[in-house]
Structure formats: C-alpha cells, structure tokens
Design an enzyme around this catalytic site. Sequence first.
Site, PDB file in Angstrom:
ATOM      1  CG  ASP A   1      -3.929   1.686  -3.721  1.00 38.24           C
ATOM      2  OD1 ASP A   1      -3.435   2.260  -4.723  1.00 38.24           O
ATOM      3  OD2 ASP A   1      -4.768   2.222  -2.978  1.00 38.24           O
TER       4      ASP A   1
ATOM      5  CG  HIS B   1      -9.192   0.397  -4.657  1.00 38.70           C
ATOM      6  ND1 HIS B   1      -8.023   0.673  -5.335  1.00 38.70           N
ATOM      7  CD2 HIS B   1      -9.311   1.367  -3.713  1.00 38.70           C
ATOM      8  CE1 HIS B   1      -7.472   1.772  -4.826  1.00 38.70           C
ATOM      9  NE2 HIS B   1      -8.238   2.210  -3.843  1.00 38.70           N
TER      10      HIS B   1
ATOM     11  CE1 TYR C   1      -3.328   2.777   0.223  1.00 46.76           C
ATOM     12  CE2 TYR C   1      -2.918   2.953   2.588  1.00 46.76           C
ATOM     13  CZ  TYR C   1      -3.545   3.408   1.446  1.00 46.76           C
ATOM     14  OH  TYR C   1      -4.379   4.510   1.508  1.00 46.76           O
TER      15      TYR C   1
END
Length: 281
Positions: free
Chosen positions: A171, A273, A122
């Site tokens: 991500d 997402h 992340y």
Amino acid sequence: MSTTITTVNVNGIRAAVKQRSEVNPGMLAWLTQTDSDIVLMQEVRASEKQAREALQPALDAGWHLAMSESVVKGHAGVGVLSRTEPQDVRVGFGSDEFDATGRYLEADFDAEFGPLTVASLYLPKGAAAPTDASTDKEAEKFEEKKRFLDGFGAHMTALARRRRHLVIGGDWNIAHAEADIKNWKGNLRSPGFLPHEREWVGARLDGGWTDVVRALHPGLDGPYSWWSWRGKAFDNDSGWRIDYQLANRSLAGRATKAFVDRADTYDRRWSDHAPVTVVYE
C-alpha cells in the site's frame, strides 16, 4: 514455471479472517482459493503472536508467516505469507525512525527462475500540505511522510542496483497518475495525490523500477484497488489505485498477467482494499 505474488492491505488481520456473513467467509477462505505463492500483507495491526493465532488455519495448511509488527500497539504492521519458508528475512530499510514501526519487510526465496526478493511496504498516508489552518498533528503527518519518502527512495535506489529479481508490493498510499484515481479533479490537494508524492513515484519509475500492473494495463483507468467503506464508492467503482507491485528490470519482463481480485459485491469484502496479483513466468 511461474511465481504468483499478491499484495493486499488486510485492514487488520483479526478482522479480515472473521466470517462476516454466509456470503463473506473472510480472508482465510480466500487463502484456500488463491493460486498465489506469496501474499504480501500490510496494516496487519496486531502483534506477531496475535497474527499467528488469527492465521492458524492457514499456517496449519502449510503457509509460512514472516512479520514486522509496530512498536505502536494495533498500528501498521507488515507481513509475508508464503507457501515455502523464506531463506532470509530483513526488517526495515536502515531507518532509525521507521524500522520499528512495522512498515517494511524483505524476504528472500529461491524461485524457479532464480533468486527472488519480495518486500511488503506500508507507506504512511500523510496529510495535506500544511496551511495556516493546519493543526500541528496534520503538519507532522505531512512531514513524516516526506521523511519516509526521502529515506525509502534512497533504499530503492540502492536495491535497483542489485542483480537478483526484486519486487516491492504494498500500500503505497499514492495514486501516481490521473488514471489511478476516479475523482482526480476533486483530490488535487488530498494526501496521496499531491504533486511531490506523484513526482516521487515518477522518479522511482525513471530509476529502474516498473509498475507492472500499469505496464500490463496501459491506457486503462484503474484497475482500482481501494474504495471507501462509505457511500456508494465501491458500487460505483469510485476508487484509488494505490496498491502497487514495483519490480526491478530483471523481474519486470517476467510479469505476464496482473489483476485485482475485486469482490463481486460490497458485502463480500473483507478489507477496504482488494488483493492485487501478478504472475511472473
């Protein structure tokens, strides 16, 4: 035999698992339907105890959870859900600044095609390039992301030298190319599409890593994996492709299929997402 890996920013695991309506039973229902062997999660935003409580039905059904929570309560957090228990788990990438912030986790497995390491990432969102009008907080967020990119880039360079199969999913908070963002002209100064960010991704691709979703969808706009909750972004497919699986040379050639599990309608979404899945043969 194949191994199917999904990456998804869950946008808060406790919210993701809730049944929001009759047509949206949440992430737990998705887990009962997916063919994935490994699910890489980002932005868990919970302690490991809270995440286990939220995911208890899935854990009772045989899933295993490895997690790295953030020292900042309710912030970041990454995890790996898997149908078999990892052989080893490592938190962080050797950074005094970032290893306790719940942004990176590696797990080792014995796949049918050999030793496999998966990682959930992340990456910080960052901020626009500082100007005289920028606040101190905005300037710090910009610099924080640059420091993360420097440190994590070095880690990826070291990983690329390893012979075992490796994939980093997550991500990345960077749209690498114009094809990765619907409104690229309107976001030239936006965090996630800044020149130095896009160049950083390009350097990783030149350094032994393959964006397997893009490799399997050449010349295609998208497929996007994030859409704002606001307005008609989802309905109009005005999104960003910022959720990647980057594989090293030994694994990239085994990627045979990749797809975004986009909800049929706005009200069926359990995150902003969508899950991004790759099948490795």
